[in-house]
Design a protein around this motif. Structure first.
Motif, PDB file in Angstrom:
ATOM      1  N   LYS A 108       8.329 105.775  27.327  1.00 35.88           N
ATOM      2  CA  LYS A 108       9.324 105.594  28.382  1.00 35.88           C
ATOM      3  C   LYS A 108      10.748 105.677  27.846  1.00 35.88           C
ATOM      4  O   LYS A 108      11.636 106.228  28.481  1.00 35.88           O
ATOM      5  N   ARG A 118      17.405 110.221  29.215  1.00 36.21           N
ATOM      6  CA  ARG A 118      16.581 109.202  28.572  1.00 36.21           C
ATOM      7  C   ARG A 118      16.608 109.377  27.057  1.00 36.21           C
ATOM      8  O   ARG A 118      16.708 110.495  26.540  1.00 36.21           O
ATOM      9  N   ALA A 152      16.927 104.799  29.964  1.00 39.02           N
ATOM     10  CA  ALA A 152      17.912 105.677  30.594  1.00 39.02           C
ATOM     11  C   ALA A 152      19.306 105.082  30.411  1.00 39.02           C
ATOM     12  O   ALA A 152      19.535 103.909  30.715  1.00 39.02           O
ATOM     13  N   GLN A 171      10.514 109.568  34.417  1.00 43.06           N
ATOM     14  CA  GLN A 171      10.473 108.198  33.932  1.00 43.06           C
ATOM     15  C   GLN A 171      10.005 108.093  32.475  1.00 43.06           C
ATOM     16  O   GLN A 171       9.801 106.976  31.973  1.00 43.06           O
ATOM     17  N   TYR A 172       9.846 109.240  31.817  1.00 41.13           N
ATOM     18  CA  TYR A 172       9.376 109.233  30.428  1.00 41.13           C
ATOM     19  C   TYR A 172      10.191 110.235  29.611  1.00 41.13           C
ATOM     20  O   TYR A 172      10.854 111.126  30.160  1.00 41.13           O
ATOM     21  N   LEU A 173      10.113 110.106  28.313  1.00 47.48           N
ATOM     22  CA  LEU A 173      10.784 111.045  27.421  1.00 47.48           C
ATOM     23  C   LEU A 173      10.054 112.381  27.428  1.00 47.48           C
ATOM     24  O   LEU A 173       8.822 112.425  27.373  1.00 47.48           O
TER      25      LEU A 173
END
Length: 208
Positions: free
Chosen positions: A133, A179, A136, A108-110
């Motif tokens: 974050k 992402r 996406a 859910q994050y880079l």
């Protein structure tokens, strides 16, 4: 910084008394500190097993860049070793070699890297990582109103050389290259066995 411990003492044959609570323990003799979590309820007896290792050790704490909340479930990997952050945002890795870069990832994050590690043999290093974050990308690609399976998607920016992300269009017609940081981009779709492509501008907002 973990350089001012709550408690420090030598362990004797009879053990020792420690403060109660949820703790991070560094067991040190020769070699790398053995980093462990310990939950010690008041007036309880707990047992730890010391695992001797060579090299150095690493503590990584992951927080959200926006808001500073602790991030659980992030993976921290270097030199074939890996750990996962718990509810306290911490990942503990013991017995590392002469490696200076760690990779941090979370779905859910880079993803990002810790590139400024300075190994100190026989000691541990602490780093805090702020995770963004980003957003996406999911693109639905069709040709003649049918999924364009096998087509190729690439994310580019006019001011940035090369491809930032890429992926193939699946049988469902979707391409999910991953992402991206917040910003303005161009999605370039190319058709197999063709030199032609189609560009579509889009914007990524943080947290989308």
């Amino acid at each position: 910084s973990f350089r001012n411990p709550l408690f420090r003492a030598a362990v004797g044959p009879a053990g020792l008394e420690i403060p109660s609570g949820d703790l991070v323990v560094s067991l040190a003799a020769r070699g790398a500190p053995d980093l462990q979590r310990l939950s010690a309820p008041p007036a309880s007896k707990v047992k730890l097993t010391f695992h001797p290792r060579n090299g150095w050790s690493l503590i990584v704490r992951c927080r959200e860049a926006a808001g500073g909340g602790l991030v659980a479930g992030a993976s921290v990997a270097l030199a074939g070793r890996s750990g996962t952050t718990g509810a306290d945002g911490l990942a503990l890795l013991s017995g590392l070699g002469e490696t200076t870069t760690a990779a941090v990832g979370h779905p859910q994050y880079l993803s990002q890297q810790i590139a400024d590690l300075v190994p100190e043999m026989g000691a541990f290093t602490f780093r805090e990582v702020l995770l963004q974050k980003g957003g996406a990308l999911s693109a639905h690609v069709t040709m003649d109103d049918k999924p364009a399976a096998g087509s190729y998607c690439a994310v580019v920016q006019p001011e940035a050389p090369g491809t930032l992300a890429e992926g193939a269009v699946g049988a469902d017609g979707f391409c999910r290259p991953g992402r991206l940081p917040a910003g303005d981009y161009t999605l370039r779709v190319s058709i197999p066995q063709s030199k032609t492509f189609v560009d579509q501008a889009f914007t990524v907002r943080d947290g989308a």
